[in-house]
Design a protein around this motif. Structure first.
Motif, PDB file in Angstrom:
ATOM      1  N   ILE A   1      31.413 -29.024   2.519  1.00  0.00           N
ATOM      2  CA  ILE A   1      31.273 -29.998   3.595  1.00  0.00           C
ATOM      3  C   ILE A   1      29.800 -30.318   3.793  1.00  0.00           C
ATOM      4  CG2 ILE A   1      31.629 -30.393   6.042  1.00  0.00           C
ATOM      5  CD1 ILE A   1      33.950 -28.339   5.803  1.00  0.00           C
TER       6      ILE A   1
ATOM      7  N   THR B   1      10.990 -15.086   6.959  1.00  0.00           N
ATOM      8  CA  THR B   1      12.256 -15.634   6.467  1.00  0.00           C
ATOM      9  C   THR B   1      12.491 -17.071   6.909  1.00  0.00           C
ATOM     10  OG1 THR B   1      13.490 -14.940   8.418  1.00  0.00           O
ATOM     11  CG2 THR B   1      13.274 -13.340   6.624  1.00  0.00           C
ATOM     12  N   GLY B   2      11.752 -17.532   7.919  1.00  0.00           N
ATOM     13  CA  GLY B   2      11.998 -18.869   8.444  1.00  0.00           C
ATOM     14  C   GLY B   2      13.184 -18.923   9.395  1.00  0.00           C
ATOM     15  N   GLY B   3      13.843 -17.786   9.550  1.00  0.00           N
ATOM     16  CA  GLY B   3      14.973 -17.735  10.467  1.00  0.00           C
ATOM     17  C   GLY B   3      14.523 -17.423  11.889  1.00  0.00           C
ATOM     18  N   ALA B   4      15.432 -17.575  12.835  1.00  0.00           N
ATOM     19  CA  ALA B   4      15.086 -17.277  14.220  1.00  0.00           C
ATOM     20  C   ALA B   4      16.321 -16.802  14.969  1.00  0.00           C
ATOM     21  CB  ALA B   4      14.513 -18.512  14.896  1.00  0.00           C
TER      22      ALA B   4
ATOM     23  N   MET C   1       8.363 -35.554   6.271  1.00  0.00           N
ATOM     24  CA  MET C   1       7.998 -34.202   6.649  1.00  0.00           C
ATOM     25  C   MET C   1       9.151 -33.522   7.397  1.00  0.00           C
ATOM     26  SD  MET C   1       4.483 -32.998   8.439  1.00  0.00           S
ATOM     27  CE  MET C   1       4.826 -34.092   9.787  1.00  0.00           C
ATOM     28  N   SER C   2      10.361 -33.943   7.077  1.00  0.00           N
ATOM     29  CA  SER C   2      11.465 -33.424   7.867  1.00  0.00           C
ATOM     30  C   SER C   2      11.808 -32.007   7.453  1.00  0.00           C
ATOM     31  CB  SER C   2      12.687 -34.321   7.725  1.00  0.00           C
ATOM     32  OG  SER C   2      13.322 -34.082   6.498  1.00  0.00           O
ATOM     33  N   GLU C   3      12.164 -31.239   8.437  1.00  0.00           N
ATOM     34  CA  GLU C   3      12.479 -29.844   8.206  1.00  0.00           C
ATOM     35  C   GLU C   3      13.877 -29.605   8.753  1.00  0.00           C
ATOM     36  OE1 GLU C   3      10.555 -25.476   9.236  1.00  0.00           O
ATOM     37  OE2 GLU C   3       9.896 -27.258  10.285  1.00  0.00           O
ATOM     38  N   ARG C   4      14.803 -29.267   7.861  1.00  0.00           N
ATOM     39  CA  ARG C   4      16.155 -29.019   8.328  1.00  0.00           C
ATOM     40  C   ARG C   4      16.440 -27.543   8.289  1.00  0.00           C
ATOM     41  NH1 ARG C   4      19.582 -33.642   7.832  1.00  0.00           N
ATOM     42  NH2 ARG C   4      18.331 -35.441   7.275  1.00  0.00           N
ATOM     43  N   LYS C   5      17.137 -27.103   9.278  1.00  0.00           N
ATOM     44  CA  LYS C   5      17.516 -25.698   9.343  1.00  0.00           C
ATOM     45  C   LYS C   5      18.996 -25.650   9.650  1.00  0.00           C
ATOM     46  CE  LYS C   5      13.679 -23.284   9.146  1.00  0.00           C
ATOM     47  NZ  LYS C   5      13.477 -22.263   8.139  1.00  0.00           N
TER      48      LYS C   5
ATOM     49  N   ASN D   1      13.979 -32.148  13.761  1.00  0.00           N
ATOM     50  CA  ASN D   1      13.822 -32.084  12.309  1.00  0.00           C
ATOM     51  C   ASN D   1      12.844 -33.132  11.777  1.00  0.00           C
ATOM     52  OD1 ASN D   1      15.584 -29.967  12.156  1.00  0.00           O
ATOM     53  ND2 ASN D   1      17.357 -31.214  11.606  1.00  0.00           N
ATOM     54  N   GLN D   2      12.346 -33.957  12.659  1.00  0.00           N
ATOM     55  CA  GLN D   2      11.417 -35.035  12.278  1.00  0.00           C
ATOM     56  C   GLN D   2      11.956 -35.825  11.098  1.00  0.00           C
ATOM     57  OE1 GLN D   2       7.515 -32.813  12.182  1.00  0.00           O
ATOM     58  NE2 GLN D   2       7.236 -34.008  14.049  1.00  0.00           N
TER      59      GLN D   2
ATOM     60  N   GLY E   1      17.408 -16.609   7.095  1.00  0.00           N
ATOM     61  CA  GLY E   1      16.698 -17.872   7.265  1.00  0.00           C
ATOM     62  C   GLY E   1      17.395 -18.893   8.150  1.00  0.00           C
ATOM     63  N   PHE E   2      18.487 -18.501   8.786  1.00  0.00           N
ATOM     64  CA  PHE E   2      19.164 -19.433   9.686  1.00  0.00           C
ATOM     65  C   PHE E   2      18.560 -19.366  11.086  1.00  0.00           C
ATOM     66  CE2 PHE E   2      22.866 -18.085   6.870  1.00  0.00           C
ATOM     67  CZ  PHE E   2      22.779 -19.203   6.058  1.00  0.00           C
ATOM     68  N   GLU E   3      18.760 -20.442  11.838  1.00  0.00           N
ATOM     69  CA  GLU E   3      18.436 -20.385  13.262  1.00  0.00           C
ATOM     70  C   GLU E   3      19.717 -19.988  13.980  1.00  0.00           C
ATOM     71  OE1 GLU E   3      16.487 -24.001  14.541  1.00  0.00           O
ATOM     72  OE2 GLU E   3      14.654 -23.440  13.485  1.00  0.00           O
TER      73      GLU E   3
ATOM     74  N   GLN F   1      26.006 -28.011   3.279  1.00  0.00           N
ATOM     75  CA  GLN F   1      25.016 -28.472   2.322  1.00  0.00           C
ATOM     76  C   GLN F   1      23.924 -29.194   3.086  1.00  0.00           C
ATOM     77  OE1 GLN F   1      25.552 -28.233  -1.300  1.00  0.00           O
ATOM     78  NE2 GLN F   1      26.966 -26.681  -0.522  1.00  0.00           N
TER      79      GLN F   1
ATOM     80  N   ALA G   1      21.145 -31.513   3.362  1.00  0.00           N
ATOM     81  CA  ALA G   1      20.572 -32.611   2.581  1.00  0.00           C
ATOM     82  C   ALA G   1      19.079 -32.372   2.382  1.00  0.00           C
ATOM     83  CB  ALA G   1      20.793 -33.928   3.313  1.00  0.00           C
TER      84      ALA G   1
ATOM     85  N   ARG H   1      -0.742 -34.372   6.405  1.00  0.00           N
ATOM     86  CA  ARG H   1       0.327 -34.676   5.466  1.00  0.00           C
ATOM     87  C   ARG H   1      -0.166 -35.651   4.392  1.00  0.00           C
ATOM     88  NH1 ARG H   1       3.759 -38.280   4.081  1.00  0.00           N
ATOM     89  NH2 ARG H   1       2.883 -39.807   5.521  1.00  0.00           N
TER      90      ARG H   1
ATOM     91  N   ARG I   1      21.834 -24.268  11.665  1.00  0.00           N
ATOM     92  CA  ARG I   1      21.925 -23.615  12.974  1.00  0.00           C
ATOM     93  C   ARG I   1      23.305 -22.996  13.146  1.00  0.00           C
ATOM     94  NH1 ARG I   1      18.064 -25.136  16.884  1.00  0.00           N
ATOM     95  NH2 ARG I   1      19.523 -25.416  18.589  1.00  0.00           N
TER      96      ARG I   1
ATOM     97  N   ARG J   1       9.283 -22.591  14.605  1.00  0.00           N
ATOM     98  CA  ARG J   1       9.111 -23.203  13.279  1.00  0.00           C
ATOM     99  C   ARG J   1       7.650 -23.271  12.845  1.00  0.00           C
ATOM    100  NH1 ARG J   1      13.759 -27.946  12.786  1.00  0.00           N
ATOM    101  NH2 ARG J   1      15.489 -26.626  13.420  1.00  0.00           N
TER     102      ARG J   1
END
Ligand SMILES: Nc1nc2c(ncn2[C@@H]2O[C@H](COP(=O)(O)OP(=O)(O)OP(=O)(O)O)[C@@H](O)[C@H]2O)c(=O)[nH]1
Ligand SMILES: [Mg+2]
Lengths: 134, 346
Positions: B4, B100-103, A1-5, B38-39, A33-35, A131, A133, B310, A7, B128
């Motif tokens: 990268i 947008t999911g942004g902050a 359930m990982s959520e990557r953003k 990010n769990q 959509g970036f933090e 990128q 992941a 989940r 930053r 989030r």
């Protein structure tokens, strides 16, 4: 359930006082959509590097107005690398004379965006460089 | 231009991260926080290893309407704690855009005065998708900072929404920040705020209207104070054996209203002293154990709920959910019956 953003730290190094441009960029990066961690004006390279470390950002975006970019921007890269953040992508937005562009690139600043740049260009650049992941 | 893979490349081993957190390595602390936020697959191992080292920090929640000066106050408080020789971890939460999911995380702007101090570590977090004024991993990030040895941890909530309940079940001491001005004072104070305030702060006391706000708050405390306390005692708190239950009357914590000018650090040392008095009271009265119990129960419940959710969703056959939505839209069934049918499939 990982959520990557992704930053992104947006900072305004140097002594000049207003940050309208930096705020506009910060907001459009949020909308993409970036933090976005916004740090405000009059940031020293040390303050920027320290914030980038604590916030564990993927990208540092430097907004510049004054001519001091040739000393301030490479200094930020140098501090980031020295503290172990080799992979952090550093961008500069603002007026950079043609002569300086190559020097900044050589100093490790991968993205240089002039005043007319569309936000989409910056967003695409970031997606390309970082990128996430899946 | 080689792409990268920054996020993918930084896969320090869990052991390295844990070691880093426990030995004051700020880079590894920052990266551990990222994993936890990010769990990631590693996150539960990290928390498992760090948890035994947590439980020492005093956690202070700072909540209140937007622009009342929470970040400025957090900065001033942190400086007071530093002067008293304590280290400080800070977590500040801002909202994620649901579209947008942004902050845009802007609390650092007010925290310049803390720059360059190795005794402070500040992290911004986005909600989030969480609605309670914190993000769902804020408590875990606090655990990491706690394990890293910070003496005091300040948590600034989002300025809007239902921040109350969540911060009260995350922090040991909750500060509710108000500012003078704007319209009917009593109306401006949100319902539910008095129940969770351990200390009420009127910041921007340099502004006009501060005395009206002070009177309004003190009046509300008098009116609501009694019933609030009763709820606390006969509600959840009675579930736990509490030494405070006997002779509780004299032992009760008195919520006070304090005035500060955070921008000039006025009244902030007094506020810090009050927070410390509250901490001492929590320990002496046995209420600390009660709050810890509630805090942990709350955490556990949230984890179970999220995990069940989940698991259920992951076992849902592909496309079934959409079929049901269509069926409901055509009024062939209703949401409750559809949910029951879907759950039955599992
Ligand atoms: N006059 C006065 N202004 C203050 C004081 N404290 C903070 N401010 C100002 O109030 C504004 C908001 O302060 P912040 O600390 O960002 O408030 P906040 O509650 O953290 O805001 P959000 O995080 O956006 O909800 C800033 O312009 C501060 O400089 C004070 O004691 N007096
Ligand atoms: Mg704030």
């Amino acid at each position: 359930m990982s959520e990557r953003k992704i930053r992104v730290l947006v900072a305004k190094p140097g002594l000049d006082g207003h940050d309208r441009g930096a705020k506009v960029v910060a907001r459009s990066l949020r909308d993409a959509g970036f933090e976005v961690i916004y740090t405000g004006i009059r940031q020293t390279p040390q303050m920027i590097a320290e914030a980038a470390l604590q916030e564990d950002v993927d990208v540092v975006g430097l907004s510049i107005l004054s001519g001091a970019h040739m000393t301030l921007c490479p200094k930020v890269v140098e501090l980031l690398r020295a503290q172990g953040q080799e992979n952090v992508v550093v961008l500069v937005g603002g007026i950079v004379p043609d002569d300086d562009i190559e020097k900044l690139r050589a100093a490790g600043i991968t993205g240089i965006f002039g005043p007319g740049t569309s936000t989409q260009e910056i967003v695409d650049f970031i997606h390309n460089q970082v990128q996430v992941a899946a | 231009m080689a792409a990268i893979t920054a996020l993918a490349q930084r896969s320090e081993t869990a052991t390295a991260l844990i070691d880093g957190v426990l030995h004051g390595n700020r880079l590894l602390l920052a990266r551990t926080i990222t994993q936890v936020e990010n769990q990631t697959a590693q996150a539960s191992d990290l928390l498992h290893a760090l948890y035994p080292h947590s439980g020492r920090a005093h956690i202070i929640g700072v909540t209140g309407a937007p622009g009342t000066g929470k970040s400025t106050l957090v900065t001033a408080l942190a400086r007071c704690y530093r002067q008293a020789g304590m280290t400080v971890g800070i977590v500040a939460i801002d909202p994620t855009s649901p579209f947008t999911g942004g902050a845009l995380l802007g609390d650092r702007v007010r925290m310049r005065a803390l720059a360059g101090d190795a005794g402070v570590f500040m992290r911004s977090m986005a909600t989030r998708g969480s609605l309670g004024g914190l993000s769902k991993t804020t408590g875990d990030v606090v655990t990491v900072l706690d394990a890293a040895g910070f003496d005091r941890i300040l948590v600034e909530t989002v300025g809007v929404g239902q921040a109350e309940v969540e911060i009260a079940s995350t922090a040991h001491t909750t500060l509710v920040v108000e500012a003078p001005g704007l319209g009917d004072e009593v109306q401006a104070i949100k319902a539910g705020i008095l129940e969770i305030a351990d200390v009420l702060v009127i910041n921007k006391a340099d502004r006009p209207g501060v005395d009206a706000t002070l009177r309004a708050l003190q009046m509300m405390l008098q009116i609501e104070g009694e019933s609030t306390r009763l709820v606390r005692h006969h509600g959840q708190l009675l579930r736990v054996e509490s030494p405070a239950a006997a002779g509780a009357e004299e032992q009760r914590w008195q919520v006070t209203v304090m005035k500060t000018v955070a921008a000039e650090s006025t009244g902030v040392e007094e506020l810090r002293a009050q927070v410390e008095r509250h901490r001492e009271w929590l320990v002496a009265s046995g209420e600390m154990a009660v709050r810890e119990q509630l805090r942990i129960a709350n955490t556990l419940e949230n984890i179970i709920r999220a995990e069940l959710n989940r698991r259920i969703l992951s076992r849902m056959p592909d496309g079934r959910m959409n079929e049901m939505v269509d069926a409901i839209r055509r009024r062939e069934t209703d949401p409750y019956r559809a949910a029951a049918d879907l759950l039955h499939l599992l």
